[in-house]
Write an enzyme that holds these catalytic residues in place. Structure first.
Site, PDB file in Angstrom:
ATOM      1  N   LYS A   1      62.866  48.690  35.677  1.00 11.05           N
ATOM      2  CA  LYS A   1      62.062  49.526  36.571  1.00 11.05           C
ATOM      3  C   LYS A   1      61.237  48.644  37.503  1.00 11.05           C
ATOM      4  O   LYS A   1      60.391  47.880  37.041  1.00 11.05           O
ATOM      5  CB  LYS A   1      61.109  50.418  35.772  1.00 11.05           C
ATOM      6  CG  LYS A   1      60.455  51.468  36.660  1.00 11.05           C
ATOM      7  CD  LYS A   1      59.294  52.157  35.972  1.00 11.05           C
ATOM      8  CE  LYS A   1      57.963  51.509  36.297  1.00 11.05           C
ATOM      9  NZ  LYS A   1      57.586  51.527  37.711  1.00 11.05           N
TER      10      LYS A   1
ATOM     11  N   GLU B   1      39.752  39.917  38.736  1.00 14.19           N
ATOM     12  CA  GLU B   1      40.886  39.706  39.640  1.00 14.19           C
ATOM     13  C   GLU B   1      40.809  40.697  40.799  1.00 14.19           C
ATOM     14  O   GLU B   1      40.778  41.908  40.587  1.00 14.19           O
ATOM     15  CB  GLU B   1      42.204  39.908  38.886  1.00 14.19           C
ATOM     16  CG  GLU B   1      43.393  39.540  39.741  1.00 14.19           C
ATOM     17  CD  GLU B   1      44.746  39.836  39.087  1.00 14.19           C
ATOM     18  OE1 GLU B   1      44.885  40.916  38.473  1.00 14.19           O
ATOM     19  OE2 GLU B   1      45.639  38.998  39.198  1.00 14.19           O
TER      20      GLU B   1
ATOM     21  N   THR C   1      47.625  46.930  31.851  1.00 14.26           N
ATOM     22  CA  THR C   1      48.941  47.513  31.544  1.00 14.26           C
ATOM     23  C   THR C   1      49.612  46.709  30.430  1.00 14.26           C
ATOM     24  O   THR C   1      50.225  47.275  29.522  1.00 14.26           O
ATOM     25  CB  THR C   1      49.843  47.516  32.801  1.00 14.26           C
ATOM     26  OG1 THR C   1      49.091  47.956  33.908  1.00 14.26           O
ATOM     27  CG2 THR C   1      51.051  48.401  32.615  1.00 14.26           C
TER      28      THR C   1
ATOM     29  N   CYS D   1      49.952  36.200  42.092  1.00 11.55           N
ATOM     30  CA  CYS D   1      49.186  35.956  40.859  1.00 11.55           C
ATOM     31  C   CYS D   1      48.737  34.498  40.768  1.00 11.55           C
ATOM     32  O   CYS D   1      47.821  34.190  40.010  1.00 11.55           O
ATOM     33  CB  CYS D   1      50.024  36.341  39.653  1.00 11.55           C
ATOM     34  SG  CYS D   1      51.626  35.526  39.652  1.00 11.55           S
TER      35      CYS D   1
ATOM     36  N   GLY E   1      52.776  42.237  35.409  1.00  7.51           N
ATOM     37  CA  GLY E   1      51.884  43.204  36.048  1.00  7.51           C
ATOM     38  C   GLY E   1      50.455  42.940  35.624  1.00  7.51           C
ATOM     39  O   GLY E   1      50.096  41.820  35.236  1.00  7.51           O
TER      40      GLY E   1
ATOM     41  N   GLU F   1      53.592  38.743  31.476  1.00  9.09           N
ATOM     42  CA  GLU F   1      53.050  37.877  32.537  1.00  9.09           C
ATOM     43  C   GLU F   1      52.000  38.704  33.261  1.00  9.09           C
ATOM     44  O   GLU F   1      52.337  39.652  33.965  1.00  9.09           O
ATOM     45  CB  GLU F   1      54.162  37.477  33.519  1.00  9.09           C
ATOM     46  CG  GLU F   1      55.313  36.734  32.885  1.00  9.09           C
ATOM     47  CD  GLU F   1      54.940  35.366  32.375  1.00  9.09           C
ATOM     48  OE1 GLU F   1      53.915  34.810  32.828  1.00  9.09           O
ATOM     49  OE2 GLU F   1      55.658  34.849  31.511  1.00  9.09           O
TER      50      GLU F   1
HETATM   51  P1  NAD Z   1      50.652  47.225  37.185  1.00 11.05           P
HETATM   52  O1  NAD Z   1      50.350  46.727  35.830  1.00 11.05           O
HETATM   53  O2  NAD Z   1      49.901  48.362  37.726  1.00 11.05           O
HETATM   54  O3  NAD Z   1      52.193  47.649  37.293  1.00 11.05           O
HETATM   55  C1  NAD Z   1      53.233  46.745  36.987  1.00 11.05           C
HETATM   56  C2  NAD Z   1      54.452  47.547  36.568  1.00 11.05           C
HETATM   57  O4  NAD Z   1      54.166  48.207  35.336  1.00 11.05           O
HETATM   58  C3  NAD Z   1      54.844  48.648  37.561  1.00 11.05           C
HETATM   59  O5  NAD Z   1      56.249  48.730  37.620  1.00 11.05           O
HETATM   60  C4  NAD Z   1      54.253  49.885  36.919  1.00 11.05           C
HETATM   61  O6  NAD Z   1      54.912  51.071  37.276  1.00 11.05           O
HETATM   62  C5  NAD Z   1      54.476  49.566  35.446  1.00 11.05           C
HETATM   63  N1  NAD Z   1      53.641  50.334  34.520  1.00 11.05           N
HETATM   64  C6  NAD Z   1      52.391  50.842  34.717  1.00 11.05           C
HETATM   65  N2  NAD Z   1      51.986  51.522  33.624  1.00 11.05           N
HETATM   66  C7  NAD Z   1      52.976  51.426  32.714  1.00 11.05           C
HETATM   67  C8  NAD Z   1      53.158  51.930  31.396  1.00 11.05           C
HETATM   68  N3  NAD Z   1      52.241  52.690  30.796  1.00 11.05           N
HETATM   69  N4  NAD Z   1      54.287  51.627  30.747  1.00 11.05           N
HETATM   70  C9  NAD Z   1      55.227  50.863  31.334  1.00 11.05           C
HETATM   71  N5  NAD Z   1      55.141  50.377  32.585  1.00 11.05           N
HETATM   72  C10 NAD Z   1      54.019  50.664  33.271  1.00 11.05           C
HETATM   73  O7  NAD Z   1      50.537  45.958  38.141  1.00 11.05           O
HETATM   74  P2  NAD Z   1      50.710  45.911  39.720  1.00 11.05           P
HETATM   75  O8  NAD Z   1      49.482  46.497  40.329  1.00 11.05           O
HETATM   76  O9  NAD Z   1      52.053  46.429  40.096  1.00 11.05           O
HETATM   77  O10 NAD Z   1      50.754  44.337  39.979  1.00 11.05           O
HETATM   78  C11 NAD Z   1      49.623  43.552  40.182  1.00 11.05           C
HETATM   79  C12 NAD Z   1      49.284  42.780  38.916  1.00 11.05           C
HETATM   80  O11 NAD Z   1      50.410  41.998  38.514  1.00 11.05           O
HETATM   81  C13 NAD Z   1      48.168  41.788  39.133  1.00 11.05           C
HETATM   82  O12 NAD Z   1      47.292  41.860  38.040  1.00 11.05           O
HETATM   83  C14 NAD Z   1      48.879  40.444  39.149  1.00 11.05           C
HETATM   84  O13 NAD Z   1      48.093  39.351  38.751  1.00 11.05           O
HETATM   85  C15 NAD Z   1      49.982  40.684  38.191  1.00 11.05           C
HETATM   86  N6  NAD Z   1      51.064  39.722  38.383  1.00 11.05           N
HETATM   87  C16 NAD Z   1      51.245  38.736  37.448  1.00 11.05           C
HETATM   88  C17 NAD Z   1      52.241  37.785  37.624  1.00 11.05           C
HETATM   89  C18 NAD Z   1      52.479  36.694  36.603  1.00 11.05           C
HETATM   90  O14 NAD Z   1      53.523  36.056  36.672  1.00 11.05           O
HETATM   91  N7  NAD Z   1      51.591  36.476  35.661  1.00 11.05           N
HETATM   92  C19 NAD Z   1      53.053  37.837  38.748  1.00 11.05           C
HETATM   93  C20 NAD Z   1      52.823  38.852  39.685  1.00 11.05           C
HETATM   94  C21 NAD Z   1      51.828  39.790  39.496  1.00 11.05           C
END
Ligand code: NAD
Length: 480
Positions: A174, A384, A231, A283, A227, A249
């Protein structure tokens, strides 16, 4: 309108409940398409397709898997312009960035893991004196779930999918509902490359519905997630009682530590990039900049001078350095932190205001923002923000800056600027981060382990670490 569909068992289909959500173009604020908000029924169908495909895919020779992954990579390269345009429209990032970073990196992910799987090996241990030999089988897990965020949409989606497929797993994936377009387009490429039906299934929708159905599914044995930290914590809670394998991650608040003995010009140019590339929505961006006091005033003046030259504009314009933020709610969140900084008594040295781009007045544009803080424990320095906002703060001693660098809940990456070898060695080992860059930033070699410590996650991606994650080691002991 650019409507997208789920990709299940090699077919493009509407969600079973016929429930749709709007897809926005961040450069102008328009709804330009609809995406499925899939339910657990769609996820079940995707799971069944993956499960049926598994017996054959897991027994496909490594040469054949490698050939198909490399073919996907070639097709992405052939379609670079089309994919880059789609990514830029969906995310708001400059087209030039999508063309030089996002899509080429997605292609290299498939090429890298297509090659890596042919070199992956497992151990054997001779039990000397006992007439026995142990060997380790590295078997695919089965059906695995891959969930990715919106900031580097196809790049991070494929970073998970490529190693999962290379090791013989079948996938229910997804992408973020905020940026689903290139993941949708990937389905066509997989069919064209001859990836058998059901090996990769892509379901679209909200995290709370579609994502939740994936993490709750008892047959999906591993979850690779990138993400936000909140989450990630939720996923860990749901998945732990089912003993799913997890790779998380998560967020970051990375320090960028600048000593006076560094190569100043190189540091300055790189620091502009590490602060504002992709609108600061990476990130790995260095959002807390600590500068040695002896060069603080000079750095402040030179940095702001360079930041002023960054051009905020429409993502498709060649002259654009900073495009649109990904969504209206995200823009509001980033702006709220600028207000928090003011309330905390910080100085907004530059930026902080929305930008109106002519002809695209409803787009989500924000000035690159530089904030001088007086206390490293203030909220803008601890939480963040994930936008084009950095903080500056001077330091005088190594101990002081090391303490401040580590005094956040996150531990993803850190950047260090110095030409002192002893200091380099000390900081590299003491910084609480999964990745430390010295005199560079975001230089990536796909063989290296990638991931964070503390609230930045659990597990590592990249290289053989990813191939290990997506396989289950089984020890076989033979007595002879
Ligand atoms: P998010 O956690 O809101 O969403 C990430 C993904 O998780 C999306 O596809 C979302 O639909 C899904 N999701 C949300 N709730 C869920 C649930 N209950 N069950 C399963 N899936 C669910 O994050 P975002 O706003 O899309 O991304 C930004 C974040 O990602 C920032 O905190 C950033 O630091 C982090 N990030 C981390 C890395 C890394 O490698 N560490 C890389 C890129 C982004």
């Amino acid at each position: 309108m650019s409507n997208i569909k789920n990709f299940i068992n090699g077919n493009f289909q509407n969600p079973i409940n016929n429930n749709w959500i709007d897809n926005y173009n961040p450069s102008n604020g328009d709804v330009y398409g609809q995406i499925p908000n899939s339910s657990s029924e769609d996820v079940e169908e995707a799971f069944e397709a993956a499960k049926s495909a598994f017996s054959q895919w897991s027994q496909t020779t490594l040469e054949e898997r490698s050939r198909i992954l490399i073919r996907i990579s070639e097709l992405l390269e052939e379609n670079l312009q089309r994919f880059a345009e789609a990514e830029s429209i969906d995310n708001g990032k400059p087209l030039s960035l999508a063309k030089t970073v996002d899509i080429p990196r997605a292609a290299s992910n498939f090429r890298f893991f297509g090659n890596a799987i042919t070199q992956f090996a497992s151990e054997s241990h001779e039990s000397v004196g006992q007439n026995a030999i142990n060997y380790t089988l590295r078997q695919p897990i089965g059906v695995v779930g891959c969930i990715s965020p919106w900031n580097l949409p196809l790049y991070l989606f494929t970073w998970k999918i490529a190693p999962a497929l290379a090791t013989g797993n079948c996938v229910v994936a997804k992408p973020s509902e905020v940026t689903p377009m290139t993941a949708y387009m990937l389905g066509e490429i997989c069919n064209e490359a001859g990836l058998p039906s059901g090996v990769l299934n892509i379901v679209h929708g909200l995290g709370s519905s579609t994502g939740q159905a994936i993490i709750e599914h008892p047959g999906i044995k591993a979850i690779s997630f990138t993400g936000g930290t909140a989450t990630g914590a939720h996923i860990a809670k749901v998945a732990a009682p089912m003993f799913k394998k997890l790779s998380l991650e998560l967020g970051g608040k990375n320090p960028n530590i600048i000593f006076a003995d560094c190569d100043y010009d190189h540091m300055l140019a790189t620091t502009v990039r590490s602060s504002f590339a992709n609108q600061g929505q990476i990130c790995l961006c260095g959002s807390r900049i600590f500068i040695e006091a002896s060069i603080y005033d000079k750095f402040k003046a030179d940095f702001i001078d360079k930041v002023k030259q960054l051009n905020v504009g429409h993502p498709s314009e060649k002259s654009t350095d900073i495009g649109a933020l990904v969504s209206k709610p995200h823009l509001e969140k980033v702006k709220s932190y600028i207000e928090i900084a003011k309330a905390e008594g910080a100085n907004i040295l530059y930026g902080g205001k929305e930008v109106t781009v002519e002809g695209f007045e409803d787009g989500y544009y924000l000035q690159p923002t530089v904030i001088e803080v007086h206390n490293d424990e203030c909220r803008v320095n601890q939480e963040e923000i994930f936008g084009p906002v950095v903080t500056l703060m001077p330091f005088t001693t190594e101990e002081e800056v090391l303490t401040m660098a580590n005094k956040v809940k996150y531990g993803l990456s850190a950047t260090l600027w110095t030409n002192n070898l002893t200091r380099t060695m000390k900081f590299s080992s003491k910084l609480e981060a999964g990745i430390v860059w010295v005199n560079t930033w975001m230089m990536r070699d796909l063989r290296t382990p990638f991931g964070g410590v503390k609230a930045s996650g659990v597990g590592r991606e990249g290289g053989f670490e990813a191939l290990r994650f997506f396989t289950e080691p089984k020890n076989i002991c033979i007595k002879y």
